[in-house]
Write a protein that holds these residues in place. Structure first.
Motif, PDB file in Angstrom:
ATOM      1  N   VAL A  75      20.704 -24.937  17.711  1.00 49.53           N
ATOM      2  CA  VAL A  75      20.151 -24.269  16.523  1.00 49.53           C
ATOM      3  C   VAL A  75      20.180 -25.216  15.333  1.00 49.53           C
ATOM      4  O   VAL A  75      21.243 -25.669  14.918  1.00 49.53           O
ATOM      5  CB  VAL A  75      20.936 -22.980  16.206  1.00 49.53           C
ATOM      6  N   LYS A  76      18.987 -25.514  14.794  1.00 52.77           N
ATOM      7  CA  LYS A  76      18.890 -26.431  13.656  1.00 52.77           C
ATOM      8  C   LYS A  76      18.455 -25.731  12.375  1.00 52.77           C
ATOM      9  O   LYS A  76      18.793 -26.190  11.279  1.00 52.77           O
ATOM     10  CB  LYS A  76      17.878 -27.552  13.977  1.00 52.77           C
ATOM     11  N   LYS A  77      17.733 -24.639  12.493  1.00 54.82           N
ATOM     12  CA  LYS A  77      17.232 -23.963  11.294  1.00 54.82           C
ATOM     13  C   LYS A  77      17.392 -22.453  11.433  1.00 54.82           C
ATOM     14  O   LYS A  77      17.302 -21.893  12.534  1.00 54.82           O
ATOM     15  CB  LYS A  77      15.759 -24.301  11.051  1.00 54.82           C
ATOM     16  N   LEU A  78      17.611 -21.811  10.290  1.00 56.88           N
ATOM     17  CA  LEU A  78      17.718 -20.362  10.218  1.00 56.88           C
ATOM     18  C   LEU A  78      16.768 -19.865   9.130  1.00 56.88           C
ATOM     19  O   LEU A  78      16.533 -20.570   8.136  1.00 56.88           O
ATOM     20  CB  LEU A  78      19.147 -19.930   9.868  1.00 56.88           C
ATOM     21  N   GLY A  79      16.252 -18.652   9.293  1.00 56.27           N
ATOM     22  CA  GLY A  79      15.383 -18.137   8.241  1.00 56.27           C
ATOM     23  C   GLY A  79      15.069 -16.659   8.398  1.00 56.27           C
ATOM     24  O   GLY A  79      15.079 -16.120   9.505  1.00 56.27           O
ATOM     25  N   PHE A  80      14.825 -16.011   7.257  1.00 58.19           N
ATOM     26  CA  PHE A  80      14.346 -14.635   7.238  1.00 58.19           C
ATOM     27  C   PHE A  80      12.848 -14.650   6.964  1.00 58.19           C
ATOM     28  O   PHE A  80      12.365 -15.391   6.092  1.00 58.19           O
ATOM     29  CB  PHE A  80      15.023 -13.824   6.128  1.00 58.19           C
ATOM     30  N   LEU A  81      12.091 -13.801   7.678  1.00 60.37           N
ATOM     31  CA  LEU A  81      10.691 -13.596   7.360  1.00 60.37           C
ATOM     32  C   LEU A  81      10.558 -12.171   6.817  1.00 60.37           C
ATOM     33  O   LEU A  81      10.707 -11.193   7.555  1.00 60.37           O
ATOM     34  CB  LEU A  81       9.806 -13.773   8.594  1.00 60.37           C
ATOM     35  N   PHE A  82      10.295 -12.081   5.514  1.00 57.96           N
ATOM     36  CA  PHE A  82      10.164 -10.783   4.858  1.00 57.96           C
ATOM     37  C   PHE A  82       8.698 -10.348   4.880  1.00 57.96           C
ATOM     38  O   PHE A  82       7.819 -11.076   4.409  1.00 57.96           O
ATOM     39  CB  PHE A  82      10.667 -10.854   3.418  1.00 57.96           C
ATOM     40  N   VAL A  83       8.451  -9.192   5.428  1.00 61.45           N
ATOM     41  CA  VAL A  83       7.109  -8.618   5.501  1.00 61.45           C
ATOM     42  C   VAL A  83       6.975  -7.638   4.342  1.00 61.45           C
ATOM     43  O   VAL A  83       7.708  -6.647   4.265  1.00 61.45           O
ATOM     44  CB  VAL A  83       6.886  -7.896   6.843  1.00 61.45           C
ATOM     45  N   GLY A  84       6.070  -7.936   3.434  1.00 59.41           N
ATOM     46  CA  GLY A  84       5.914  -7.115   2.239  1.00 59.41           C
ATOM     47  C   GLY A  84       5.641  -5.659   2.559  1.00 59.41           C
ATOM     48  O   GLY A  84       4.782  -5.334   3.382  1.00 59.41           O
ATOM     49  N   LYS A  85       6.367  -4.785   1.897  1.00 58.87           N
ATOM     50  CA  LYS A  85       6.250  -3.349   2.151  1.00 58.87           C
ATOM     51  C   LYS A  85       5.633  -2.664   0.931  1.00 58.87           C
ATOM     52  O   LYS A  85       6.105  -2.817  -0.193  1.00 58.87           O
ATOM     53  CB  LYS A  85       7.632  -2.756   2.435  1.00 58.87           C
ATOM     54  N   VAL A  86       4.571  -1.917   1.167  1.00 55.65           N
ATOM     55  CA  VAL A  86       3.852  -1.244   0.090  1.00 55.65           C
ATOM     56  C   VAL A  86       4.343   0.193  -0.022  1.00 55.65           C
ATOM     57  O   VAL A  86       4.307   0.949   0.951  1.00 55.65           O
ATOM     58  CB  VAL A  86       2.334  -1.259   0.347  1.00 55.65           C
ATOM     59  N   SER A  87       4.825   0.546  -1.199  1.00 56.46           N
ATOM     60  CA  SER A  87       5.241   1.922  -1.478  1.00 56.46           C
ATOM     61  C   SER A  87       4.307   2.492  -2.533  1.00 56.46           C
ATOM     62  O   SER A  87       4.265   1.999  -3.654  1.00 56.46           O
ATOM     63  CB  SER A  87       6.690   1.952  -1.975  1.00 56.46           C
ATOM     64  N   VAL A  88       3.551   3.493  -2.151  1.00 57.87           N
ATOM     65  CA  VAL A  88       2.551   4.037  -3.055  1.00 57.87           C
ATOM     66  C   VAL A  88       2.484   5.543  -2.849  1.00 57.87           C
ATOM     67  O   VAL A  88       2.664   6.049  -1.749  1.00 57.87           O
ATOM     68  CB  VAL A  88       1.165   3.384  -2.810  1.00 57.87           C
ATOM     69  N   ARG A  89       2.218   6.259  -3.923  1.00 58.12           N
ATOM     70  CA  ARG A  89       2.182   7.710  -3.888  1.00 58.12           C
ATOM     71  C   ARG A  89       0.792   8.204  -4.247  1.00 58.12           C
ATOM     72  O   ARG A  89       0.144   7.677  -5.157  1.00 58.12           O
ATOM     73  CB  ARG A  89       3.217   8.256  -4.873  1.00 58.12           C
ATOM     74  N   GLN A  90       0.323   9.209  -3.530  1.00 63.47           N
ATOM     75  CA  GLN A  90      -0.989   9.778  -3.799  1.00 63.47           C
ATOM     76  C   GLN A  90      -0.974  10.518  -5.122  1.00 63.47           C
ATOM     77  O   GLN A  90      -0.092  11.330  -5.388  1.00 63.47           O
ATOM     78  CB  GLN A  90      -1.396  10.731  -2.665  1.00 63.47           C
ATOM     79  N   SER A  91      -1.942  10.211  -5.960  1.00 66.72           N
ATOM     80  CA  SER A  91      -2.032  10.886  -7.253  1.00 66.72           C
ATOM     81  C   SER A  91      -2.754  12.218  -7.105  1.00 66.72           C
ATOM     82  O   SER A  91      -3.457  12.460  -6.111  1.00 66.72           O
ATOM     83  CB  SER A  91      -2.759  10.007  -8.270  1.00 66.72           C
ATOM     84  N   LYS A  92      -2.592  13.065  -8.093  1.00 67.10           N
ATOM     85  CA  LYS A  92      -3.149  14.410  -8.007  1.00 67.10           C
ATOM     86  C   LYS A  92      -4.668  14.427  -8.074  1.00 67.10           C
ATOM     87  O   LYS A  92      -5.309  15.370  -7.620  1.00 67.10           O
ATOM     88  CB  LYS A  92      -2.570  15.285  -9.125  1.00 67.10           C
ATOM     89  N   ASN A  93      -5.254  13.383  -8.661  1.00 64.29           N
ATOM     90  CA  ASN A  93      -6.711  13.393  -8.850  1.00 64.29           C
ATOM     91  C   ASN A  93      -7.454  12.577  -7.795  1.00 64.29           C
ATOM     92  O   ASN A  93      -8.620  12.265  -7.963  1.00 64.29           O
ATOM     93  CB  ASN A  93      -7.071  12.872 -10.240  1.00 64.29           C
ATOM     94  N   GLU A  94      -6.796  12.197  -6.688  1.00 70.24           N
ATOM     95  CA  GLU A  94      -7.493  11.476  -5.628  1.00 70.24           C
ATOM     96  C   GLU A  94      -7.323  12.211  -4.302  1.00 70.24           C
ATOM     97  O   GLU A  94      -6.246  12.736  -4.005  1.00 70.24           O
ATOM     98  CB  GLU A  94      -7.010  10.031  -5.510  1.00 70.24           C
ATOM     99  N   ASP A  95      -8.395  12.236  -3.533  1.00 71.31           N
ATOM    100  CA  ASP A  95      -8.306  12.878  -2.220  1.00 71.31           C
ATOM    101  C   ASP A  95      -7.728  11.885  -1.210  1.00 71.31           C
ATOM    102  O   ASP A  95      -7.452  10.729  -1.530  1.00 71.31           O
ATOM    103  CB  ASP A  95      -9.666  13.420  -1.786  1.00 71.31           C
ATOM    104  N   LEU A  96      -7.590  12.341   0.026  1.00 75.53           N
ATOM    105  CA  LEU A  96      -6.953  11.501   1.042  1.00 75.53           C
ATOM    106  C   LEU A  96      -7.766  10.256   1.336  1.00 75.53           C
ATOM    107  O   LEU A  96      -7.207   9.168   1.545  1.00 75.53           O
ATOM    108  CB  LEU A  96      -6.747  12.319   2.324  1.00 75.53           C
ATOM    109  N   PHE A  97      -9.087  10.381   1.344  1.00 76.21           N
ATOM    110  CA  PHE A  97      -9.939   9.208   1.589  1.00 76.21           C
ATOM    111  C   PHE A  97      -9.726   8.147   0.510  1.00 76.21           C
ATOM    112  O   PHE A  97      -9.578   6.946   0.806  1.00 76.21           O
ATOM    113  CB  PHE A  97     -11.407   9.638   1.635  1.00 76.21           C
ATOM    114  N   GLN A  98      -9.711   8.570  -0.740  1.00 81.07           N
ATOM    115  CA  GLN A  98      -9.503   7.625  -1.846  1.00 81.07           C
ATOM    116  C   GLN A  98      -8.098   7.013  -1.788  1.00 81.07           C
ATOM    117  O   GLN A  98      -7.923   5.818  -2.040  1.00 81.07           O
ATOM    118  CB  GLN A  98      -9.710   8.344  -3.183  1.00 81.07           C
TER     119      GLN A  98
END
Length: 619
Positions: A157-180
């Motif tokens: 073992v010569k190298k170590l590393g973390f690969l962070f996968v960006g996580k999107v946290s988003v909430r549906q607003s009251k004025n947008e439907d599911l498609f939007q």
């Protein structure tokens, strides 16, 4: 004893919760939320090792039923997976890749996400994190421990590393439907990035880990949260103070807990044993009216029915009516709530001084409604929204604590019965809608109950043919804790149901250290470490993933704000009470085991036809 990184980390954070999980071996009711770090992380790891469709299948099958929220999370996974695969190909295309390498030592067990072996034989060890919370991992001992033990297995073992996968946290607003909303999810997720962080090896972290193992083996005291970093303790404290938090305390099947998650009492338990010898059955059945649910339950040995809807005319089992009871003493009218009657009945059943073998709760959703009306009176409200929506948690907690008591009753068979609900649709990524089929119980409560029972079965009738279906489609509610379930349906027959348990339990044992179910046949098979099927990460392997709750910005969808006014139930029992004022009425005893005479009349159809709707054919 074998230790993992997460096991030792939990001890450092909170010896108290370490004891509950690894010494007391309490069973945690599964978290079926769509954003569960455990489920999402496992699905992404599966996709990295296999392909997109396998990842989606693994994600969807982790839940009792498919919902719009799960489709939303699946969209994010589908967008991020190709980014991870491209990163691996660009940076390690010339390397030999080993996924999920198992380190198995006398004092340590762990699974390495990825080992990339260069043409010169040097190794790069990578751990994937589906997280934006990078800083919390940089001081982790995990990769350092991997290197220490991998070199014992001959890896350079010569190298170590973390690969962070960006996580999107988003909430549906009251004025947008599911498609939007989904269009916005795609846009934000496409902008999310991967972050690779190399880690310099630090031998002192390995030394610290080994010293912690010695400390665990010699400790006799388990204080709460000495580090101040225990997520479970923080969740309990925040709720006690009335603070909103995304953190949640573990929900233990064997413990009665208050609304904050604090343990109040232990439920009766039996000695842990080989699961193949377990004979107790805890089941939840649901289906349309007149499909034979109650009649089938009546076939079980020595049954007692706790009935809420009066549907006992065509069965001969003794019963207790769980309905509001109105009594009159002179001019005074008293109402005893159905929930109080249920509580008293369960208390009597907990004593076990009777000959019943089967306890049937029919209907489960009426029990939930009885809990609501009882808590309304206690809180002085007419709807959950009158209490800043905190009443939702209070009612759900009271209901689920009762279910815990019920599943621990000392009887061979515990059966819950519900009607089915086909009023909800799930919108696929394509925009097509599918009608979901689920028990007629509040969604969050239903997910919790599914984690407490052995089997969830849907009973269907086609003329005179009646069957019990287990989960076979994403849009049909299923679940349960019974392992190795290989059948999708059976005839409504006691012997066939017994075979389901027998086949599922065949050759299974409970490991004395991990408390995990495993096949006996695996014990004598020597595993090839570099060629192995992917294992599903347990909570023990991914305790560190709980850090995701710190970054979670998603707020649970608010429950319906439409006010639902209380109404008097029509199925109350009215009795004249001749008890003199000032004297307590005699306590009602449980009915005797003797079966009642069954009526010979033909069943009468309900006055209101069950609603029917055509379900769109699934693509």
């Amino acid at each position: 004893m074998q230790y993992s990184y997460s096991r030792v980390s939990l001890f450092k954070q909170c010896p108290y919760h370490f004891k509950l999980r690894y010494i007391d071996r309490l069973k945690e009711i599964p978290d079926y939320s769509p954003t569960s770090p455990l489920i999402l992380g496992h699905a992404l790891h599966t996709g990295i090792e296999t392909d997109n469709q396998t990842m989606l299948n693994e994600y969807y099958k982790s839940f009792p039923i498919l919902t719009d929220e799960q489709v939303n999370e699946a969209i994010k996974l589908e967008i991020m997976l190709p980014k991870v695969k491209s990163f691996i190909k660009e940076n390690f295309g010339s390397c030999k890749l080993i996924h999920e390498y198992k380190i198995d030592k006398p004092n340590y067990i762990g699974y390495v996400d990825l080992i990339a072996i260069t043409p010169t034989g040097e190794c790069i060890v990578i751990d994937f994190k589906y997280s934006n919370n990078i800083d919390s991992y940089l001081e982790s001992e995990q990769l350092h421990i991997y290197k220490h033990y991998l070199e014992q297995d001959g890896f350079k073992v010569k190298k170590l590393g973390f690969l962070f996968v960006g996580k999107v946290s988003v909430r549906q607003s009251k004025n947008e439907d599911l498609f939007q909303f989904r269009k916005r999810i795609k846009s934000l997720t496409q902008s999310a990035k991967l972050t690779y962080v190399p880690i310099e090896y630090d031998e002192t972290k390995v030394t610290s880990f080994l010293l912690s193992i010695k400390e665990i083996e010699h400790t006799h005291e388990y204080p709460k949260n000495p580090s101040g970093k225990c997520f479970a303790c923080s969740a309990i404290e925040n709720k006690k103070k009335g603070k909103w938090t995304v953190l949640t305390a573990p929900d233990y099947l064997e413990k009665i807990q208050d609304k904050n998650g604090e343990i109040l009492m232990a439920l009766p338990s039996t000695q842990r044993r080989d699961i193949s010898k377990v004979t107790k059955k805890v089941m939840w059945w649901y289906g349309a009216p007149f499909t034979g649910k109650t009649t089938f339950a009546n076939q079980f040995p020595n049954p007692l029915m706790l009935n809420t809807d009066g549907n006992i005319k065509f069965v001969d089992a003794p019963f207790v009516s769980i309905a509001d009871q109105v009594t009159s003493t002179g001019r005074v009218t008293n109402v005893k709530k159905a929930w109080e009657i249920l509580d008293e009945t369960v208390s009597e059943l907990e004593k076990g001084d009777n000959d019943f073998q089967t306890i049937i709760f029919d209907l489960l959703e009426d029990m939930y409604q009885a809990c609501r009306f009882y808590e309304y009176d206690k809180l002085g409200i007419e709807h959950e929204s009158d209490n800043s929506f905190k009443a939702w948690d209070i009612i759900r907690n009271a209901f689920l604590q009762m279910i815990k008591r019920i599943v621990h009753l000392p009887y061979d068979n515990i059966i819950f019965i519900s009607h089915e609900d086909i009023s909800k649709d799930v919108t696929k990524k394509s925009g097509d809608k599918i009608t979901s089929i689920s028990p007629n119980l509040q969604d969050k409560a239903a997910l919790k109950v599914a984690g407490m029972v052995d089997i969830v079965g849907r009973i269907v009738a086609d003329d005179d043919v009646r069957k019990m279906e287990f989960k076979s489609k994403d849009y049909v509610f299923g679940g349960g804790r019974l392992p190795n379930l290989s059948v999708t349906e059976i005839d409504l027959d006691l012997d066939q149901l017994e075979d389901v348990y027998r086949l599922a339990n065949k050759g299974l044992t409970v490991h004395p250290e991990t408390n995990k179910v495993e096949l006996e046949t695996n014990k004598n098979v020597e595993e090839e470490p570099k060629k192995r099927g992917r294992r599903k990460k347990s909570e023990e392997d991914e305790v560190e993933e709980i850090n995701e709750t710190e970054e979670a910005n998603e707020v649970e969808s608010e429950e319906k704000t439409t006010r639902e006014r209380r109404r008097k139930k029509v199925d109350v029992e009215v009795t004249d009470d001749e008890t003199p004022p000032g004297e307590e009425p005699e306590k009602e005893e449980l009915p005797k085991r003797k079966r009642r005479e069954r009526t010979t009349e033909e069943p009468v159809e309900e006055t209101e036809e069950p609603r029917r709707r055509n379900r769109r054919r699934r693509d």
